[in-house]
Write a protein that holds these residues in place. Structure first.
Motif, PDB file in Angstrom:
ATOM      1  N   ALA A 155      12.703   2.252 -13.786  1.00 36.78           N
ATOM      2  CA  ALA A 155      12.626   3.580 -12.869  1.00 36.78           C
ATOM      3  C   ALA A 155      13.657   4.412 -13.249  1.00 36.78           C
ATOM      4  N   VAL A 156      13.527   5.764 -12.708  1.00 29.84           N
ATOM      5  CA  VAL A 156      14.308   6.739 -12.907  1.00 29.84           C
ATOM      6  C   VAL A 156      14.572   7.401 -11.605  1.00 29.84           C
ATOM      7  N   THR A 157      15.995   7.751 -11.465  1.00 34.37           N
ATOM      8  CA  THR A 157      16.310   8.445 -10.024  1.00 34.37           C
ATOM      9  C   THR A 157      15.830   9.693  -9.913  1.00 34.37           C
ATOM     10  N   SER A 158      16.165  10.363  -8.778  1.00 39.80           N
ATOM     11  CA  SER A 158      15.723  11.732  -8.587  1.00 39.80           C
ATOM     12  C   SER A 158      16.419  12.699  -9.491  1.00 39.80           C
ATOM     13  N   ASP A 159      17.611  12.398 -10.185  1.00 38.19           N
ATOM     14  CA  ASP A 159      17.893  13.375 -10.969  1.00 38.19           C
ATOM     15  C   ASP A 159      17.981  13.273 -12.633  1.00 38.19           C
ATOM     16  N   GLY A 160      16.979  11.986 -12.745  1.00 36.41           N
ATOM     17  CA  GLY A 160      16.657  11.690 -13.954  1.00 36.41           C
ATOM     18  C   GLY A 160      17.141  10.624 -14.751  1.00 36.41           C
ATOM     19  N   ARG A 161      18.012  10.239 -14.068  1.00 35.53           N
ATOM     20  CA  ARG A 161      18.828   9.074 -14.687  1.00 35.53           C
ATOM     21  C   ARG A 161      18.307   7.615 -14.606  1.00 35.53           C
ATOM     22  N   ARG A 162      18.369   6.632 -15.352  1.00 38.62           N
ATOM     23  CA  ARG A 162      17.904   5.229 -15.462  1.00 38.62           C
ATOM     24  C   ARG A 162      18.875   4.423 -14.542  1.00 38.62           C
ATOM     25  N   PHE A 163      18.426   3.471 -13.798  1.00 37.93           N
ATOM     26  CA  PHE A 163      19.334   2.587 -13.125  1.00 37.93           C
ATOM     27  C   PHE A 163      19.941   1.590 -14.289  1.00 37.93           C
ATOM     28  N   GLY A 164      19.258   1.041 -15.395  1.00 40.58           N
ATOM     29  CA  GLY A 164      19.657   0.317 -16.262  1.00 40.58           C
ATOM     30  C   GLY A 164      19.651  -1.202 -15.831  1.00 40.58           C
ATOM     31  N   ALA A 165      19.665  -1.978 -16.654  1.00 38.34           N
ATOM     32  CA  ALA A 165      19.644  -3.543 -16.298  1.00 38.34           C
ATOM     33  C   ALA A 165      21.036  -3.877 -15.725  1.00 38.34           C
ATOM     34  N   ARG A 166      21.142  -5.038 -14.820  1.00 39.19           N
ATOM     35  CA  ARG A 166      22.218  -5.457 -14.406  1.00 39.19           C
ATOM     36  C   ARG A 166      23.054  -6.565 -15.088  1.00 39.19           C
ATOM     37  N   PRO A 167      24.482  -6.219 -15.604  1.00 38.10           N
ATOM     38  CA  PRO A 167      25.061  -7.189 -16.668  1.00 38.10           C
ATOM     39  C   PRO A 167      24.837  -8.478 -16.268  1.00 38.10           C
ATOM     40  N   ASN A 168      24.904  -8.989 -14.785  1.00 33.53           N
ATOM     41  CA  ASN A 168      24.658 -10.120 -14.475  1.00 33.53           C
ATOM     42  C   ASN A 168      23.616 -10.656 -13.652  1.00 33.53           C
ATOM     43  N   PRO A 169      22.283 -10.575 -14.129  1.00 29.96           N
ATOM     44  CA  PRO A 169      21.107 -10.723 -13.538  1.00 29.96           C
ATOM     45  C   PRO A 169      21.157 -11.851 -12.510  1.00 29.96           C
ATOM     46  N   TYR A 170      20.329 -11.748 -11.405  1.00 33.49           N
ATOM     47  CA  TYR A 170      20.233 -12.711 -10.544  1.00 33.49           C
ATOM     48  C   TYR A 170      19.216 -13.920 -11.024  1.00 33.49           C
ATOM     49  N   VAL A 171      19.619 -15.193 -11.185  1.00 31.17           N
ATOM     50  CA  VAL A 171      18.700 -16.158 -11.479  1.00 31.17           C
ATOM     51  C   VAL A 171      18.559 -17.234 -10.444  1.00 31.17           C
ATOM     52  N   ALA A 172      17.048 -17.340 -10.333  1.00 36.08           N
ATOM     53  CA  ALA A 172      16.849 -18.207  -9.202  1.00 36.08           C
ATOM     54  C   ALA A 172      17.037 -19.788  -9.391  1.00 36.08           C
ATOM     55  N   PRO A 173      17.298 -20.519  -8.332  1.00 40.80           N
ATOM     56  CA  PRO A 173      17.564 -21.856  -8.713  1.00 40.80           C
ATOM     57  C   PRO A 173      16.466 -22.776  -8.981  1.00 40.80           C
ATOM     58  N   GLU A 174      16.695 -24.129  -9.788  1.00 40.30           N
ATOM     59  CA  GLU A 174      15.675 -24.756 -10.056  1.00 40.30           C
ATOM     60  C   GLU A 174      14.922 -25.267  -9.036  1.00 40.30           C
ATOM     61  N   LEU A 175      15.691 -25.699  -8.018  1.00 43.80           N
ATOM     62  CA  LEU A 175      15.053 -26.416  -6.905  1.00 43.80           C
ATOM     63  C   LEU A 175      14.706 -25.371  -5.653  1.00 43.80           C
ATOM     64  N   PRO A 176      13.812 -25.590  -4.895  1.00 44.34           N
ATOM     65  CA  PRO A 176      13.411 -24.621  -3.991  1.00 44.34           C
ATOM     66  C   PRO A 176      14.700 -24.775  -2.821  1.00 44.34           C
ATOM     67  N   PRO A 177      15.228 -23.622  -2.541  1.00 43.89           N
ATOM     68  CA  PRO A 177      16.189 -23.487  -1.351  1.00 43.89           C
ATOM     69  C   PRO A 177      15.770 -23.451  -0.208  1.00 43.89           C
ATOM     70  N   GLY A 178      16.592 -23.507   0.890  1.00 42.28           N
ATOM     71  CA  GLY A 178      16.278 -23.332   2.267  1.00 42.28           C
ATOM     72  C   GLY A 178      15.745 -24.319   2.772  1.00 42.28           C
ATOM     73  N   LYS A 179      15.189 -24.408   4.163  1.00 40.75           N
ATOM     74  CA  LYS A 179      14.704 -25.477   4.824  1.00 40.75           C
ATOM     75  C   LYS A 179      13.303 -25.072   5.380  1.00 40.75           C
ATOM     76  N   ILE A 180      12.661 -26.117   5.909  1.00 35.63           N
ATOM     77  CA  ILE A 180      11.148 -26.046   6.319  1.00 35.63           C
ATOM     78  C   ILE A 180      11.033 -26.829   7.515  1.00 35.63           C
ATOM     79  N   ASN A 181      10.309 -26.542   8.399  1.00 29.45           N
ATOM     80  CA  ASN A 181      10.143 -27.265   9.717  1.00 29.45           C
ATOM     81  C   ASN A 181       8.864 -27.950   9.631  1.00 29.45           C
ATOM     82  N   VAL A 182       9.037 -29.526   9.587  1.00 29.70           N
ATOM     83  CA  VAL A 182       7.879 -30.325   9.567  1.00 29.70           C
ATOM     84  C   VAL A 182       6.907 -30.294  10.557  1.00 29.70           C
ATOM     85  N   THR A 183       7.337 -29.863  11.664  1.00 30.95           N
ATOM     86  CA  THR A 183       6.486 -29.859  13.049  1.00 30.95           C
ATOM     87  C   THR A 183       5.507 -28.623  13.140  1.00 30.95           C
TER      88      THR A 183
END
Length: 422
Positions: A305-333
């Motif tokens: 993507a390009v910002t309104s003034d023509g600059r690129r955001f660029g990739a993050r140096p430490n990108p987010y990595v999703a966990p191996e196991l599903p996070p969070g909780k779910i209600n079984v009812t």
């Protein structure tokens, strides 16, 4: 001199047939609901019933729609509560024409016509527009937390679900061992294990089936509607609008797409706990899949993507990595509910959003499982514009007003609500 009282004789029969029109005043809400339903297009409800007159007689769809709309307008959501009121409440008796559909019939009608009932929202909004009640000068948005019919103690994470599934499997094996012993459990009965026994049993079954067909009455169950085709889960990265919240905005939009997919799929909640545990595990896997795809779409957006003034955001140096196991909780009812935050504490339920105008006419409404209100502003604005466009209202709302849970009010103009470009 004897005391003078009005006579109270509960055994006095009606001398003339009662007229239900005399039971409620002319300005009662029940008459308004009945008149409104008469103006609605109920073709979708009638189309789901047989046209040849065969089968057991069903309750008239117009009456059932009126009954549900009046009950919900009065705050009665329980099918059993509606059944009781059809006996005890005069207004319900007038709407139901002295009939008393049981709670199972009421619940089945709601489930069977769920989409048609939702489509009536636009029809009612059109009636309000023709009556001059849909004005868009000042639009107010607010949300409230609704309690689900489930306990927060039924919320389990992925590891707990796995242990519960293994525990259920062990219990099933133990019960089957006690019931069948060394046998497998699906062996044929003894009289069907020989060729002669099978031939005799099948011939007898055929004769019985022919007798049943010959003596079949016309009191058959109403044919069920065709089953809706399965909806395939496909996350559309192109539909994710870049938001000022960065990655959180992308994740929120991806979860919204997943919720919409589940709404269209409309899988009923299983009665069996084992099936609910497996479905909960599957949903946690879906949540993780959507999180990963949304993260990939966000990283791709930042890299290209390009910002309104023509600059690129660029990739993050430490990108987010999703966990191996599903996070969070779910209600079984209640698999769709979440532990949402309220001004005082937490509750297992939903976050309901409503948009109204100065006449208190509801223009749009949504139910989500996300606690914060601020993330729903733009979606509710878009839903409002879609509903107004659907009923032919071309005016643009002049200003929007919102009262968050903090108690402070905020007001915006239409121009200030433009979606950010980053």
């Amino acid at each position: 001199m004897s005391q003078n009282f009005l006579e109270c004789d509960r055994e006095q029969a009606f001398l003339m047939p009662p007229d239900p029109r005399d039971w409620l005043p002319e300005g009662h809400l029940a008459w308004f609901v009945l008149a409104s339903v008469q103006e609605l297009d109920l073709a979708a409800f009638y189309a789901s019933y047989r046209v040849d007159g065969w089968g057991r007689a069903a309750f008239e769809p117009g009456m059932m729609v009126s009954l549900l709309l009046y009950a919900y307008a009065r705050g009665e959501r329980s099918s059993r509560g509606i059944e009781r009121r059809c006996v005890e409440d005069v207004a319900y008796r007038v709407i139901a024409a002295h009939q008393a559909p049981d709670h199972a019939t009421i619940a089945r009608f709601r489930v069977r016509h769920e989409q048609s009932l939702a489509d009536l929202f636009t029809e009612v909004l059109s009636l309000c527009k023709e009556a001059g009640l849909v004005e868009v000068g000042l639009i107010a948005i607010d949300g409230t937390k609704l309690h689900a019919n489930a306990s927060h103690h039924a919320n389990l994470d992925y590891a707990q679900l796995a242990r519960e599934i293994l525990k259920e499997a062990a219990a099933v094996d133990a019960a089957e061992d006690e019931l069948y012993g060394d046998a497998r459990g699906d062996e044929l009965p003894e009289h069907l294990q020989t060729r002669e026994g099978r031939r005799a049993a099948l011939q007898e079954a055929k004769r019985k089936l022919e007798r049943d067909r010959a003596n079949a009455s016309t009191d058959a169950e109403t044919a069920a509607g065709e089953e809706s085709p399965a909806v395939k889960l496909e996350l559309d990265p192109e539909a994710i609008v870049a938001r000022a919240q960065g990655r959180d905005g992308w994740l929120r939009e991806a979860r919204h797409q997943l919720d919409e997919h589940r709404r269209l799929r409309a899988d009923p909640i299983a009665r069996s706990r084992s099936e609910r545990l497996l479905e909960a595990e599957h949903r946690l896997q879906e949540n993780l899949l959507v999180e990963r795809e949304a993260n990939e779409a966000y990283e791709h957006h930042r890299a290209t993507a390009v910002t309104s003034d023509g600059r690129r955001f660029g990739a993050r140096p430490n990108p987010y990595v999703a966990p191996e196991l599903p996070p969070g909780k779910i209600n079984v009812t209640d698999l769709d509910s979440r532990n949402v935050k309220t001004p005082r504490s937490y509750t297992q339920g939903y976050n309901a959003q409503a948009v109204v105008n100065e006449h208190q006419i509801v223009i749009a409404a949504e139910v989500t499982a996300s606690s914060p209100d601020f993330g729903h502003l733009q979606p509710m604005i878009e839903a409002t514009n879609e509903e107004l466009e659907a009923v032919g209202v071309s005016e643009t709302p002049g200003s929007w007003w919102r009262t968050p849970a903090t108690g402070t009010s905020s007001r915006w103009t239409t121009s200030s609500l433009a979606a950010p470009a980053c």
